[in-house]
Design a protein around this motif. Structure first.
Motif, short mmCIF file in Angstrom:
data_model
loop_
_atom_site.label_atom_id
_atom_site.label_comp_id
_atom_site.label_asym_id
_atom_site.label_seq_id
_atom_site.Cartn_x
_atom_site.Cartn_y
_atom_site.Cartn_z
N PHE A 62 0.85 -1.19 0.00
CA PHE A 62 0.00 0.00 0.00
C PHE A 62 0.88 1.24 0.00
O PHE A 62 2.10 1.15 0.14
CB PHE A 62 -0.91 0.01 1.23
N TYR A 63 0.27 2.40 -0.18
CA TYR A 63 0.97 3.67 -0.09
C TYR A 63 0.95 4.16 1.35
O TYR A 63 0.00 3.89 2.09
CB TYR A 63 0.30 4.73 -0.96
N MET A 64 1.99 4.90 1.73
CA MET A 64 1.99 5.59 3.01
C MET A 64 2.52 7.00 2.82
O MET A 64 3.58 7.19 2.22
CB MET A 64 2.85 4.87 4.05
N TRP A 109 2.12 12.18 11.36
CA TRP A 109 0.91 11.51 10.89
C TRP A 109 1.27 10.48 9.82
O TRP A 109 2.16 10.71 9.01
CB TRP A 109 -0.08 12.50 10.29
N ILE A 110 0.54 9.38 9.82
CA ILE A 110 0.65 8.38 8.75
C ILE A 110 -0.70 8.27 8.07
O ILE A 110 -1.72 8.07 8.73
CB ILE A 110 1.07 7.01 9.29
N LEU A 111 -0.72 8.42 6.75
CA LEU A 111 -1.90 8.13 5.95
C LEU A 111 -1.62 6.84 5.19
O LEU A 111 -0.74 6.81 4.31
CB LEU A 111 -2.20 9.27 4.96
N LEU A 112 -2.31 5.79 5.55
CA LEU A 112 -2.15 4.49 4.91
C LEU A 112 -3.23 4.37 3.85
O LEU A 112 -4.42 4.50 4.15
CB LEU A 112 -2.24 3.39 5.96
N VAL A 113 -2.83 4.12 2.60
CA VAL A 113 -3.77 4.16 1.48
C VAL A 113 -3.64 2.90 0.64
O VAL A 113 -2.56 2.60 0.11
CB VAL A 113 -3.51 5.39 0.57
N ARG A 114 -4.72 2.16 0.53
CA ARG A 114 -4.73 0.98 -0.34
C ARG A 114 -4.79 1.44 -1.80
O ARG A 114 -5.52 2.40 -2.12
CB ARG A 114 -5.96 0.12 0.00
N PRO A 115 -4.03 0.81 -2.72
CA PRO A 115 -4.01 1.28 -4.11
C PRO A 115 -5.38 1.42 -4.76
O PRO A 115 -5.65 2.40 -5.45
CB PRO A 115 -3.16 0.22 -4.82
N PHE A 131 -5.42 12.98 -11.82
CA PHE A 131 -4.73 12.65 -10.58
C PHE A 131 -3.75 11.52 -10.82
O PHE A 131 -4.14 10.44 -11.26
CB PHE A 131 -5.75 12.24 -9.52
N ASP A 132 -2.46 11.76 -10.60
CA ASP A 132 -1.44 10.74 -10.81
C ASP A 132 -0.49 10.75 -9.62
O ASP A 132 0.44 11.55 -9.56
CB ASP A 132 -0.68 11.01 -12.11
N ILE A 133 -0.73 9.87 -8.68
CA ILE A 133 0.07 9.85 -7.46
C ILE A 133 1.51 9.44 -7.73
O ILE A 133 2.42 9.77 -6.97
CB ILE A 133 -0.57 8.92 -6.41
N VAL A 198 -3.42 15.94 -1.50
CA VAL A 198 -2.21 15.64 -2.27
C VAL A 198 -2.06 16.60 -3.45
O VAL A 198 -0.95 17.05 -3.76
CB VAL A 198 -2.22 14.17 -2.74
N SER A 199 -3.17 16.93 -4.10
CA SER A 199 -3.11 17.87 -5.23
C SER A 199 -2.65 19.25 -4.76
O SER A 199 -1.83 19.90 -5.42
CB SER A 199 -4.47 17.98 -5.91
N TRP A 200 -3.16 19.70 -3.61
CA TRP A 200 -2.74 20.99 -3.07
C TRP A 200 -1.25 20.99 -2.74
O TRP A 200 -0.53 21.95 -3.05
CB TRP A 200 -3.55 21.33 -1.82
N LEU A 201 -0.77 19.91 -2.15
CA LEU A 201 0.64 19.81 -1.82
C LEU A 201 1.50 19.84 -3.08
O LEU A 201 2.54 20.52 -3.14
CB LEU A 201 0.92 18.51 -1.05
N ALA A 202 1.06 19.11 -4.12
CA ALA A 202 1.83 19.07 -5.36
C ALA A 202 1.87 20.44 -6.04
O ALA A 202 2.90 20.86 -6.55
CB ALA A 202 1.24 18.03 -6.30
N ILE A 203 0.75 21.14 -6.03
CA ILE A 203 0.67 22.45 -6.66
C ILE A 203 1.49 23.48 -5.89
O ILE A 203 2.21 24.29 -6.47
CB ILE A 203 -0.79 22.92 -6.76
N THR A 204 1.40 23.43 -4.58
CA THR A 204 2.04 24.45 -3.74
C THR A 204 3.53 24.23 -3.57
O THR A 204 4.30 25.20 -3.56
CB THR A 204 1.38 24.47 -2.35
#
Length: 325
Positions: A62-64, A109-115, A131-133, A198-204
């Protein structure tokens, strides 16, 4: 059992079995937790996991996203140090080798994200085109104002995800958790919230290096090359094969790699092969000869010579140094 308990269970289990077993943690939520995303604190994980378990190197399915909020972390990602103070954000992708580091004097903080959480099940909710992580940087640093905003969003996501948890004290008891429609709606809500964060973080906080209009064609070529390497690095070890597939010259491909990574295209392929070798040496209970064959080397001696060039030590020495006996 919550997803968090399962993650901790996976780590604890790894400390009890042979060090030569596969150190992979899977995302298999049990009990009533129905979502593909969970939010928790590093300190929560640390309290419920042995010190040895926290200091081992793992691969995940998974993603973290790990956001440091206080102290100084010394995490490792794919065997490279990722030092970070408050505001450092690390993106760990499936298959990467990750270690929380020996320092315990930090939290976050940990955000655990299943694909499959990233891709909506309904076409009405399809956001994939925007959206492309995979293009999100491995590590970024957020300023104080951005950190406050990111923490606020994450905390709200945690509260919302707890709506369906009967054991949670985040919300007063009511029967929201019994509705299938509620679960589907909340899953979508959490997905949109994650996209927005995530989009805000990528843009900023994106690297201005990639915003240079004059360099975009070269960088696009490199990203195409990078994607092909991920798919074919075992069977395609020659730069000319990639250049032919992309319809460009070896020189232009090397120029793109130098511009993006500061190394030649050939060196990029070799480093990716070396990274896979390191991951297998740590995560898999395979003899060196089997790993050599898996990576396309005809002789184990050729692989050992290659690995010594990449890592500065033999495969067995690398295993020993990284706690794999």
């Amino acid at each position: 059992m919550t997803t968090l308990e399962l993650v901790v269970w996976g780590v604890n289990e790894m400390t009890e079995i042979s060090r030569n077993q596969i150190h992979e943690i899977r995302y298999r939520p049990e009990g009533s937790y129905p979502y593909g995303l969970e939010v928790f604190r590093v300190s929560d994980l640390r309290r419920r996991t042995s010190q040895e378990g926290m200091r081992r190197t793992y691969g995940y399915t998974f993603y973290m996203l790990i956001l440091v909020t206080e102290g100084q972390s010394n995490q490792m990602l794919d065997f490279e140090p990722c030092l970070g103070a408050a505001g450092s954000l690390l993106m760990v992708r499936p298959g990467q080798a990750h270690n929380f580091g020996e320092s315990e004097d930090w939290d976050g903080w940990i955000l655990l994200v299943r694909p499959d959480f990233l891709w909506p099940a309904s076409s009405r909710e399809d956001l994939r085109s925007g959206f492309d992580i995979e293009r999100f940087p491995a590590c970024i640093h957020i300023d104080a104002m951005g950190l406050e905003r990111a923490e606020s969003v994450i905390q709200w996501m945690r509260k919302d995800a707890a709506c369906n948890d009967e054991s949670s004290s985040e919300h007063p008891p009511h029967d929201l958790g019994r509705s299938t429609q509620f679960v589907e709606d909340m899953q979508s809500h959490l997905r949109y919230g994650f996209y927005a964060l995530v989009s805000w973080l990528a843009i900023t906080y994106r690297n201005t290096h990639f915003d240079d209009q004059r360099r975009r064609p070269t960088l696009m070529r490199f990203h195409q090359f990078k994607d092909l390497v991920e798919q074919h690095f075992v069977e395609w070890k020659s730069v000319c094969t990639y250049a032919r597939e992309m319809g460009c010259t070896e020189r232009s491909l090397t120029r793109a790699a130098l511009d993006a990574e500061g190394i030649s295209a050939k060196e990029y392929v070799l480093r990716r092969l070396g990274l896979e070798a390191k991951r297998l040496l740590i995560h898999a209970d395979w003899p060196v000869g089997v790993i050599a064959d898996h990576l396309g080397f005809q002789e184990a001696t050729h692989f050992s010579k290659f690995f010594r060039r990449i890592a500065g030590c033999t495969p067995q020495q690398f295993r020993s140094v990284n706690g794999h006996e």
